[in-house]
Design a protein around this motif. Structure first.
Motif, PDB file in Angstrom:
ATOM      1  N   ASP A 194     -16.173 -40.885 -48.015  1.00 25.80           N
ATOM      2  CA  ASP A 194     -16.767 -40.855 -49.356  1.00 25.80           C
ATOM      3  C   ASP A 194     -17.228 -39.547 -49.740  1.00 25.80           C
ATOM      4  N   ILE A 195     -17.681 -38.762 -48.876  1.00 28.64           N
ATOM      5  CA  ILE A 195     -17.979 -37.260 -49.127  1.00 28.64           C
ATOM      6  C   ILE A 195     -16.711 -36.446 -49.492  1.00 28.64           C
ATOM      7  N   LEU A 196     -15.952 -36.631 -48.357  1.00 22.62           N
ATOM      8  CA  LEU A 196     -14.448 -35.933 -48.704  1.00 22.62           C
ATOM      9  C   LEU A 196     -13.978 -36.324 -49.916  1.00 22.62           C
ATOM     10  N   ILE A 197     -13.747 -37.609 -50.346  1.00 23.63           N
ATOM     11  CA  ILE A 197     -13.002 -37.829 -51.529  1.00 23.63           C
ATOM     12  C   ILE A 197     -14.010 -37.417 -52.775  1.00 23.63           C
ATOM     13  N   ALA A 198     -15.148 -37.362 -52.783  1.00 26.31           N
ATOM     14  CA  ALA A 198     -15.928 -36.967 -53.973  1.00 26.31           C
ATOM     15  C   ALA A 198     -15.665 -35.293 -53.961  1.00 26.31           C
ATOM     16  N   ALA A 199     -15.624 -34.653 -53.058  1.00 23.27           N
ATOM     17  CA  ALA A 199     -15.445 -33.223 -52.854  1.00 23.27           C
ATOM     18  C   ALA A 199     -14.041 -32.820 -53.412  1.00 23.27           C
ATOM     19  N   ILE A 200     -13.038 -33.661 -53.339  1.00 19.49           N
ATOM     20  CA  ILE A 200     -11.659 -33.191 -53.848  1.00 19.49           C
ATOM     21  C   ILE A 200     -11.684 -33.783 -55.203  1.00 19.49           C
ATOM     22  N   THR A 201     -11.964 -34.825 -55.690  1.00 21.41           N
ATOM     23  CA  THR A 201     -11.885 -35.654 -56.873  1.00 21.41           C
ATOM     24  C   THR A 201     -12.979 -35.237 -57.924  1.00 21.41           C
ATOM     25  N   GLY A 202     -14.063 -34.848 -57.502  1.00 20.73           N
ATOM     26  CA  GLY A 202     -15.121 -34.807 -58.338  1.00 20.73           C
ATOM     27  C   GLY A 202     -16.121 -36.035 -58.675  1.00 20.73           C
ATOM     28  N   ASP A 203     -15.695 -37.080 -58.117  1.00 18.33           N
ATOM     29  CA  ASP A 203     -16.451 -38.292 -58.247  1.00 18.33           C
ATOM     30  C   ASP A 203     -17.662 -38.354 -57.568  1.00 18.33           C
ATOM     31  N   GLU A 204     -18.455 -39.055 -57.817  1.00 12.83           N
ATOM     32  CA  GLU A 204     -19.780 -39.234 -57.116  1.00 12.83           C
ATOM     33  C   GLU A 204     -19.522 -40.046 -55.798  1.00 12.83           C
ATOM     34  N   PRO A 205     -20.041 -39.679 -54.650  1.00 10.80           N
ATOM     35  CA  PRO A 205     -19.791 -40.262 -53.354  1.00 10.80           C
ATOM     36  C   PRO A 205     -20.593 -41.595 -53.425  1.00 10.80           C
ATOM     37  N   ASP A 206     -20.022 -42.614 -52.762  1.00 12.04           N
ATOM     38  CA  ASP A 206     -20.611 -43.980 -52.742  1.00 12.04           C
ATOM     39  C   ASP A 206     -21.636 -44.309 -51.586  1.00 12.04           C
ATOM     40  N   PHE A 207     -21.240 -43.246 -50.589  1.00 11.94           N
ATOM     41  CA  PHE A 207     -22.243 -43.317 -49.443  1.00 11.94           C
ATOM     42  C   PHE A 207     -22.418 -44.939 -48.889  1.00 11.94           C
ATOM     43  N   SER A 208     -21.276 -45.451 -48.906  1.00  8.14           N
ATOM     44  CA  SER A 208     -21.056 -46.946 -48.561  1.00  8.14           C
ATOM     45  C   SER A 208     -20.987 -46.830 -46.764  1.00  8.14           C
ATOM     46  N   ASP A 209     -21.378 -47.851 -46.235  1.00  3.57           N
ATOM     47  CA  ASP A 209     -21.179 -48.050 -44.879  1.00  3.57           C
ATOM     48  C   ASP A 209     -19.736 -48.796 -44.693  1.00  3.57           C
ATOM     49  N   LYS A 210     -19.025 -49.206 -45.730  1.00  5.56           N
ATOM     50  CA  LYS A 210     -17.857 -49.850 -45.697  1.00  5.56           C
ATOM     51  C   LYS A 210     -16.572 -49.107 -46.115  1.00  5.56           C
ATOM     52  N   ILE A 211     -15.616 -49.336 -45.274  1.00  7.29           N
ATOM     53  CA  ILE A 211     -14.386 -48.492 -45.640  1.00  7.29           C
ATOM     54  C   ILE A 211     -13.619 -49.439 -46.857  1.00  7.29           C
ATOM     55  N   LEU A 212     -13.950 -50.792 -46.780  1.00  7.73           N
ATOM     56  CA  LEU A 212     -13.022 -51.713 -47.649  1.00  7.73           C
ATOM     57  C   LEU A 212     -13.324 -51.395 -49.272  1.00  7.73           C
ATOM     58  N   HIS A 213     -14.202 -50.525 -49.483  1.00  3.65           N
ATOM     59  CA  HIS A 213     -14.423 -50.426 -51.074  1.00  3.65           C
ATOM     60  C   HIS A 213     -13.436 -49.358 -51.579  1.00  3.65           C
ATOM     61  N   LEU A 214     -12.771 -48.632 -50.460  1.00  3.09           N
ATOM     62  CA  LEU A 214     -11.715 -47.533 -50.934  1.00  3.09           C
ATOM     63  C   LEU A 214     -10.624 -48.236 -51.946  1.00  3.09           C
ATOM     64  N   ASN A 215     -10.319 -47.551 -53.140  1.00  2.00           N
ATOM     65  CA  ASN A 215      -9.173 -47.855 -53.850  1.00  2.00           C
ATOM     66  C   ASN A 215      -7.800 -47.121 -53.495  1.00  2.00           C
ATOM     67  N   ALA A 216      -6.726 -47.539 -53.877  1.00  5.71           N
ATOM     68  CA  ALA A 216      -5.755 -46.775 -53.729  1.00  5.71           C
ATOM     69  C   ALA A 216      -5.569 -45.395 -53.891  1.00  5.71           C
ATOM     70  N   ILE A 217      -6.067 -44.879 -55.007  1.00  5.75           N
ATOM     71  CA  ILE A 217      -6.111 -43.476 -55.204  1.00  5.75           C
ATOM     72  C   ILE A 217      -7.025 -42.920 -54.212  1.00  5.75           C
ATOM     73  N   HIS A 218      -8.114 -43.362 -53.640  1.00  3.85           N
ATOM     74  CA  HIS A 218      -8.925 -42.752 -52.601  1.00  3.85           C
ATOM     75  C   HIS A 218      -8.374 -42.757 -51.278  1.00  3.85           C
ATOM     76  N   ALA A 219      -7.504 -43.693 -51.148  1.00  2.00           N
ATOM     77  CA  ALA A 219      -6.884 -43.903 -49.959  1.00  2.00           C
ATOM     78  C   ALA A 219      -5.511 -42.599 -49.818  1.00  2.00           C
ATOM     79  N   GLU A 220      -4.894 -42.236 -51.145  1.00  7.82           N
ATOM     80  CA  GLU A 220      -4.037 -41.458 -50.998  1.00  7.82           C
ATOM     81  C   GLU A 220      -4.507 -40.008 -50.888  1.00  7.82           C
ATOM     82  N   THR A 221      -6.008 -39.728 -51.443  1.00  7.01           N
ATOM     83  CA  THR A 221      -6.595 -38.656 -51.236  1.00  7.01           C
ATOM     84  C   THR A 221      -6.812 -38.319 -49.679  1.00  7.01           C
ATOM     85  N   LEU A 222      -7.477 -39.518 -49.103  1.00  6.97           N
ATOM     86  CA  LEU A 222      -7.687 -39.179 -47.607  1.00  6.97           C
ATOM     87  C   LEU A 222      -6.389 -39.008 -46.698  1.00  6.97           C
ATOM     88  N   LYS A 223      -5.210 -39.594 -47.231  1.00 13.28           N
ATOM     89  CA  LYS A 223      -3.925 -39.481 -46.798  1.00 13.28           C
ATOM     90  C   LYS A 223      -3.530 -38.060 -46.538  1.00 13.28           C
TER      91      LYS A 223
END
Length: 204
Positions: A86-115
């Motif tokens: 969550d923190i990595l995605i937010a740092a790169i995309t400018g989104d607010e981190p979700d701070f979720s304990d679950k991976i499953l909430h990530l969408n396709a754009i977030h997955a591409e960012t992590l990739k």
């Protein structure tokens, strides 16, 4: 194969150099200075697989996978737990981190960012290692997946699962703590080749 602690230290330094190079690229991407903790490196044999499972637990991770072959062959994973992802995605995309304990909430754009981030980290580490070997490796395209670490390791072909390096590090972006792990998995022949080269360099 018996490995001297000094050789583990030498591999830790290679990982440290590679992660440091990757951090420089990520700093440019995020517009923030990234501070790194020196990686902790553990080596396990396939017979010690149960130790990995017990020490790392059942947490689900976001994982980027890259297969390699050439002077030595195997698989590298770059993995992040949910909050760090969550923190990595937010740092790169400018989104607010979700701070979720679950991976499953990530969408396709977030997955591409992590990739993209995982690919940068893996290439930094593998580039550092191949510079020492003085040989080129061939890489597959990176893939993204989610799962527990034991399941990720079990997905690797058995001939590439005889030696498992786990490098644990932490990155700090804007004082936020990001946990990450690099898993370098290879066969015994590949490990022997890498250690032999490390020994040669240390004796020079």
């Amino acid at each position: 194969m018996k490995i001297d602690p000094k050789e583990i230290d030498a591999i830790r330094e290679l990982v440290n150099i590679g992660v440091g190079k990757a951090a420089g690229i990520l700093s440019e991407m995020t517009g923030s200075t990234i501070e790194l903790q020196i990686p902790i490196v553990h080596l396990y044999s396939e017979k010690e697989f149960h130790q990995i499972e017990s020490s790392l637990g059942g947490e689900r991770y976001a994982a980027v996978t890259l297969n390699f072959e050439g002077a030595f062959s195997g698989v590298t994973f770059s993995i992040f737990p949910a909050k760090s992802a969550d923190i990595l995605i937010a740092a790169i995309t400018g989104d607010e981190p979700d701070f979720s304990d679950k991976i499953l909430h990530l969408n396709a754009i977030h997955a591409e960012t992590l990739k993209e981030v995982g690919n940068i980290l893996i290439n930094g580490v593998m580039g550092s290692i191949t510079n020492v070997l003085g040989k080129q490796l061939l890489y597959s395209l990176p893939t993204y997946s989610e799962g527990e670490i034991p399941a990720l390791i079990e997905s690797v072909r058995s001939e590439h699962r005889e030696a498992i390096f786990i490098a644990e590090t932490r990155m700090f972006i804007r004082s936020l703590d990001i946990e990450g792990k690099i898993l370098l998995i290879m066969g015994s022949n590949s490990l022997e080749g890498l250690i032999a080269r490390v020994r040669e360099i240390s004796e020079q």
